[in-house]
Design an enzyme around this catalytic site. Structure first.
Site, mmCIF file in Angstrom:
data_model
loop_
_atom_site.group_PDB
_atom_site.id
_atom_site.type_symbol
_atom_site.label_atom_id
_atom_site.label_comp_id
_atom_site.label_asym_id
_atom_site.label_seq_id
_atom_site.Cartn_x
_atom_site.Cartn_y
_atom_site.Cartn_z
ATOM 1 N N GLY A 1 2.042 2.341 10.929
ATOM 2 C CA GLY A 1 3.024 3.407 10.758
ATOM 3 C C GLY A 1 3.724 3.815 12.039
ATOM 4 N N ASN B 1 0.870 -1.184 0.000
ATOM 5 C CA ASN B 1 0.000 0.000 0.000
ATOM 6 C C ASN B 1 0.902 1.228 0.000
ATOM 7 O OD1 ASN B 1 -1.881 1.998 0.475
ATOM 8 N ND2 ASN B 1 -2.388 1.355 2.565
ATOM 9 N N GLU C 1 -5.987 -4.639 10.793
ATOM 10 C CA GLU C 1 -4.933 -3.657 11.024
ATOM 11 C C GLU C 1 -5.235 -2.875 12.298
ATOM 12 O OE1 GLU C 1 -2.775 -2.580 7.178
ATOM 13 O OE2 GLU C 1 -4.542 -1.312 7.237
ATOM 14 N N LYS D 1 0.108 4.294 -0.274
ATOM 15 C CA LYS D 1 -0.532 5.505 0.280
ATOM 16 C C LYS D 1 -0.203 6.680 -0.655
ATOM 17 C CE LYS D 1 -0.254 3.329 4.743
ATOM 18 N NZ LYS D 1 -0.230 3.447 6.190
ATOM 19 N N SER E 1 2.908 -2.037 10.629
ATOM 20 C CA SER E 1 4.365 -2.088 10.849
ATOM 21 C C SER E 1 4.988 -3.451 10.533
ATOM 22 C CB SER E 1 4.705 -1.664 12.283
ATOM 23 O OG SER E 1 4.285 -0.332 12.498
ATOM 24 N N HIS F 1 -9.763 1.722 5.041
ATOM 25 C CA HIS F 1 -8.474 1.872 5.726
ATOM 26 C C HIS F 1 -8.638 2.851 6.890
ATOM 27 C CE1 HIS F 1 -4.319 2.840 6.540
ATOM 28 N NE2 HIS F 1 -4.001 1.731 5.889
ATOM 29 N N GLU G 1 -6.857 5.142 7.977
ATOM 30 C CA GLU G 1 -6.544 6.549 7.675
ATOM 31 C C GLU G 1 -7.746 7.224 7.027
ATOM 32 O OE1 GLU G 1 -2.916 5.775 5.524
ATOM 33 O OE2 GLU G 1 -1.951 5.200 7.407
HETATM 34 P P1 PGA Z 1 2.440 0.316 7.846
HETATM 35 O O1 PGA Z 1 1.021 0.564 7.155
HETATM 36 O O2 PGA Z 1 2.969 -0.962 7.312
HETATM 37 O O3 PGA Z 1 3.269 1.519 7.451
HETATM 38 O O4 PGA Z 1 2.200 0.253 9.313
HETATM 39 C C1 PGA Z 1 0.123 -0.490 6.960
HETATM 40 C C2 PGA Z 1 -1.145 0.033 6.324
HETATM 41 O O5 PGA Z 1 -1.536 1.144 6.647
HETATM 42 O O6 PGA Z 1 -1.768 -0.647 5.496
#
Ligand code: PGA
Length: 255
Positions: free
Chosen positions: A176, A11, A170, A13, A214, A101, A103
Site C-alpha cells: 500500500g 485482495n 509481501e 481488504k 504495490s 496478512h 495488516e
Molecule cells: P497493495 O496490497 O497491492 O495495495 O500493496 C497488497 C496486499 O496487501 O495484499
C-alpha cells in the site's frame, strides 16, 4: 521450473463489500476472456458479508474464478465476538483463505503460533491457505530478512504435512505504499523461501510463491517474467476490475 500453478489474487481488504459494488465488479470481469484450463487461477477475496454472493457470481461466470475469505478464526465455534469460523466458510463454499496478512499481524496482533493454528485448521478441512509472510523495513535494514522469513515459515507451518498451500511474499514496507521491491530483491527472497521450505520438510520447488506489495499494471509485466514469481496478491490495484484484468492478461501472456 514453470509448471507450478499460477495465481492472480485480488485482495479487496475492507472495500467493495456491498452487493452492488461486487456485482458491478463481476460484470466488469465478464468483459474479459477467461478459459477453464489455464495454469492461472483467478481468485477474488471480498469482505465476509458478500462471500455468498461472490461465490454465486463466480459460478454464473463459468470460468476458473475462485473466491477466498480474508481471514478465519482458529477455533471451531464459541464466544469469539466478531469472528468467522471454518464451518461458516465451508457453508459459504469458499476454497481459499488469506492467512497471516501483515495488516492482521500488525493491527490485530496475530502471532506466528496463531497463524499456525489457522493453517492447520484450514488444511485439515480441505481449504487452501494463502499464507502471507514478509519482513518490515526495520528487519530489512538490520539484515534480518532470512531470520524473519524462517521464523514465520517454521512456526506457521509447524506440524503440518499437507502441501496444499500457497505462499505470498509481501514485504511489509511495500504494501500500500507504492514502493515495489526490485526484481533482485524479490528473486532473492523467493529463493530464500524455497530453501527454507526445503529445510523444514517441503519441496520448495513445488510450492507456488506469489509476490505482493504495490503490484500494478506498470510493474506486473517485469515481475511476472521472474521465474521464481508464481503470481500476485494485489490490494489497491485490484479494486479497479479493469486494472486487475490488465495484470491478469500480462500473466496469461507469460504462461
Ligand atoms: P497493495 O496490497 O497491492 O495495495 O500493496 C497488497 C496486499 O496487501 O495484499
Amino acid at each position: 521450473m514453470k509448471n507450478r500453478m499460477k495465481y492472480c489474487i485480488a485482495n479487496f481488504k475492507m472495500n467493495l463489500g456491498t452487493q452492488s459494488s461486487l456485482t458491478e465488479y463481476f460484470n466488469a470481469l465478464k468483459q474479459n476472456q477467461f478459459s477453464k484450463n489455464e495454469m492461472i487461477d483467478v481468485i477474488v477475496a471480498p469482505p465476509f458479508t458478500v462471500l455468498n454472493n461472490a461465490v454465486s457470481l463466480s459460478l454464473d461466470f463459468n470460468s476458473n474464478i475462485k473466491i477466498a475469505a480474508q481471514n478465519v478464526n482458529e477455533n471451531k465455534s464459541g464466544a469469539y465476538t466478531g469472528e468467522i469460523s471454518i464451518d461458516m466458510l465451508k457453508d459459504a463454499k469458499v476454497n481459499y483463505v488469506i492467512v497471516g496478512h501483515s495488516e492482521r499481524r500488525a493491527y490485530y496482533n496475530e502471532s506466528n503460533e496463531q497463524i499456525n493454528d489457522k493453517n492447520k485448521t484450514l488444511l485439515s478441512n480441505g481449504f487452501i491457505p494463502i499464507f502471507c509472510i514478509g519482513e518490515t523495513l526495520e528487519q530489512r535494514s538490520e539484515n534480518l530478512i532470512e531470520e524473519t522469513l524462517r521464523e514465520q515459515l517454521s512456526i506457521g507451518l509447524l506440524n503440518i504435512r499437507e502441501k496444499n498451500f500457497i505462499i505470498a511474499y509481501e514485504p511489509v514496507w511495500a504494501i500500500g505504499t507504492g514502493k515495489t521491491a526490485t526484481s533482485e530483491m524479490i528473486t532473492e527472497s523467493h529463493r530464500m523461501i524455497r530453501n527454507i521450505l526445503n529445510d523444514i520438510g517441503f519441496d520448495g520447488q513445488k510450492i507456488s510463491i506469489l509476490y505482493g506489495g504495490s503490484v500494478n499494471r506498470n510493474n506486473a509485466k517485469e515481475l511476472i517474467a521472474l521465474s521464481d514469481v508464481d503470481g500476485f496478491l494485489i490490494g489497491g490495484a485490484s479494486l479497479d476490475a479493469k486494472h486487475f484484468l490488465h495484470i491478469y492478461n500480462f500473466m496469461k501472456e507469460n504462461v
